[in-house]
Design an enzyme around this catalytic site. Structure first.
Site, PDB file in Angstrom:
ATOM      1  N   GLY A  13       0.782  -1.230   0.000  1.00 52.20           N
ATOM      2  CA  GLY A  13       0.000   0.000   0.000  1.00 52.20           C
ATOM      3  C   GLY A  13       0.811   1.276   0.000  1.00 52.20           C
ATOM      4  CB  SER A  14       4.301   2.206  -0.892  1.00 55.37           C
ATOM      5  OG  SER A  14       4.436   1.796  -2.225  1.00 55.37           O
ATOM      6  CG  ASN A  15       1.819   3.326  -5.724  1.00 58.88           C
ATOM      7  OD1 ASN A  15       2.184   4.355  -6.286  1.00 58.88           O
ATOM      8  ND2 ASN A  15       2.477   2.180  -5.845  1.00 58.88           N
ATOM      9  NE  ARG A  63     -12.827 -13.118 -13.853  1.00 56.21           N
ATOM     10  CZ  ARG A  63     -11.847 -12.327 -13.457  1.00 56.21           C
ATOM     11  NH1 ARG A  63     -10.865 -12.803 -12.754  1.00 56.21           N
ATOM     12  NH2 ARG A  63     -11.839 -11.048 -13.766  1.00 56.21           N
ATOM     13  CG  LEU A  91     -10.858  -3.633 -11.758  1.00 58.41           C
ATOM     14  CD1 LEU A  91     -11.222  -2.198 -12.076  1.00 58.41           C
ATOM     15  CD2 LEU A  91     -11.576  -4.119 -10.524  1.00 58.41           C
ATOM     16  CG  ASN A 105      -3.173  -0.342 -12.973  1.00 56.26           C
ATOM     17  OD1 ASN A 105      -3.044  -0.491 -11.756  1.00 56.26           O
ATOM     18  ND2 ASN A 105      -2.553  -1.112 -13.850  1.00 56.26           N
ATOM     19  CG  HIS A 107       2.220  -1.753 -15.248  1.00 55.15           C
ATOM     20  ND1 HIS A 107       1.829  -2.974 -14.733  1.00 55.15           N
ATOM     21  CD2 HIS A 107       3.267  -2.003 -16.075  1.00 55.15           C
ATOM     22  CE1 HIS A 107       2.607  -3.924 -15.238  1.00 55.15           C
ATOM     23  NE2 HIS A 107       3.480  -3.360 -16.059  1.00 55.15           N
ATOM     24  CG  ASP A 139      -8.782  -1.147 -21.964  1.00 52.87           C
ATOM     25  OD1 ASP A 139      -8.211  -2.040 -21.298  1.00 52.87           O
ATOM     26  OD2 ASP A 139      -8.373  -0.757 -23.074  1.00 52.87           O
ATOM     27  CB  VAL A 142      -4.348  -7.504 -18.405  1.00 48.83           C
ATOM     28  CG1 VAL A 142      -3.294  -7.322 -17.322  1.00 48.83           C
ATOM     29  CG2 VAL A 142      -5.425  -8.450 -17.934  1.00 48.83           C
TER      30      VAL A 142
HETATM   31  C1  GAR Z   1       3.435  -1.037  -7.390  1.00 45.31           C
HETATM   32  O1  GAR Z   1       4.775  -0.910  -7.771  1.00 45.31           O
HETATM   33  C2  GAR Z   1       2.537  -1.115  -8.594  1.00 45.31           C
HETATM   34  O2  GAR Z   1       3.019  -0.397  -9.684  1.00 45.31           O
HETATM   35  C3  GAR Z   1       2.533  -2.575  -8.870  1.00 45.31           C
HETATM   36  O3  GAR Z   1       2.458  -3.175  -7.610  1.00 45.31           O
HETATM   37  C4  GAR Z   1       3.176  -2.366  -6.686  1.00 45.31           C
HETATM   38  C5  GAR Z   1       2.336  -2.200  -5.439  1.00 45.31           C
HETATM   39  O4  GAR Z   1       3.051  -1.580  -4.412  1.00 45.31           O
HETATM   40  N1  GAR Z   1       1.429  -2.930  -9.704  1.00 45.31           N
HETATM   41  C6  GAR Z   1       1.483  -3.842 -10.671  1.00 45.31           C
HETATM   42  O5  GAR Z   1       2.461  -4.522 -10.895  1.00 45.31           O
HETATM   43  C7  GAR Z   1       0.210  -3.983 -11.471  1.00 45.31           C
HETATM   44  N2  GAR Z   1       0.409  -4.765 -12.614  1.00 45.31           N
HETATM   45  P1  GAR Z   1       2.306  -0.879  -3.199  1.00 45.31           P
HETATM   46  O6  GAR Z   1       1.340  -1.906  -2.610  1.00 45.31           O
HETATM   47  O7  GAR Z   1       3.405  -0.544  -2.237  1.00 45.31           O
HETATM   48  O8  GAR Z   1       1.591   0.338  -3.716  1.00 45.31           O
END
Ligand code: GAR
Length: 202
Positions: A13-15, A63, A91, A105, A107, A139, A142
């Site tokens: 959850g850092s983002n 699902r 999603l 999102n 990425h 969308d 993926v």
């Molecule tokens: C992030 O780096 C994000 O870009 C990646 O997961 C990490 C989650 O970190 N997402 C993907 O790879 C999606 N395909 P976080 O939980 O610390 O935010």
């Protein structure tokens, strides 16, 4: 600005934290949903007094049922915008369709290079010299929707997956709140696959 945002997260959850800490975006986060009961994102949300809900796929028979429950939850909470922040499930159509052009999102690569769940590892394995961050609208495919922002991150000779991902995340934490703010302010104009940022930029 009193938009209602939900953040979906599966991991540390850092983002989410970067979004919570942003002065315009943070106060608009009304709900955090995780598919993983142990996700650090849930604690971060609760620490800020934000409603945090676990929706476990194993508790839905199919699902489709899971996707419907998630769509219902977002509707019950009158959510207007969704930010995926390390959400490692695809999603389903009920959510993507109800929130057309209102889901972002983040990425950890320069899409369309290295889609999927292990982008930093894949960039290293391929010998890429540059990778980066992509923020895109979601969308039904993926890691595919229209790109809102991208920034490069160099791959250094001594990088391993951890060091590279850490530098990518520093960039994610800078860009993602800006992009979510643009979305909630109605400043993203989508034309086909191109996204224009109205009024100059972030
Ligand atoms: C992030 O780096 C994000 O870009 C990646 O997961 C990490 C989650 O970190 N997402 C993907 O790879 C999606 N395909 P976080 O939980 O610390 O935010």
């Amino acid at each position: 600005m009193d938009a209602r945002i939900a953040v979906l997260a599966s991991g540390a959850g850092s983002n989410l934290q970067a979004l919570l800490d942003h002065p315009s975006v943070g106060p608009c986060i009304e709900l955090v949903v995780s598919d993983k009961p142990q996700a650090g994102a849930l604690e971060r949300a609760r620490g800020r007094g934000v409603k945090a809900i676990v929706l476990e796929p194993a508790h839905s028979a199919t699902r489709e049922e899971f996707d419907r429950r998630l769509a219902e939850l977002l509707e019950e909470e009158a959510i207007e915008f969704v930010a995926l922040a390390g959400y490692m499930r695809i999603l389903g159509p009920p959510v993507v369709r109800s929130f057309k052009e209102r889901i972002l999102n983040v990425h950890p690569s320069l899409l369309p290079a290295f889609p999927g769940a292990q982008a930093p590892r894949d960039a290293l394995a391929r010998g890429a010299k540059v990778t980066g961050v992509t923020i895109h609208l979601v969308d039904e495919e993926v890691d595919h929707g229209p790109i809102v922002m991208q920034e490069c991150v160099p791959v250094l000779p001594d990088d391993d997956e951890t060091s590279l991902h850490e530098r990518i995340q520093v960039m994610e934490h800078r860009l993602y709140p800006q992009a979510v703010r643009l979305l909630m302010e109605g400043r993203l104009k989508v034309e086909g696959r191109r996204v224009h940022i109205l009024d100059g930029g972030p």
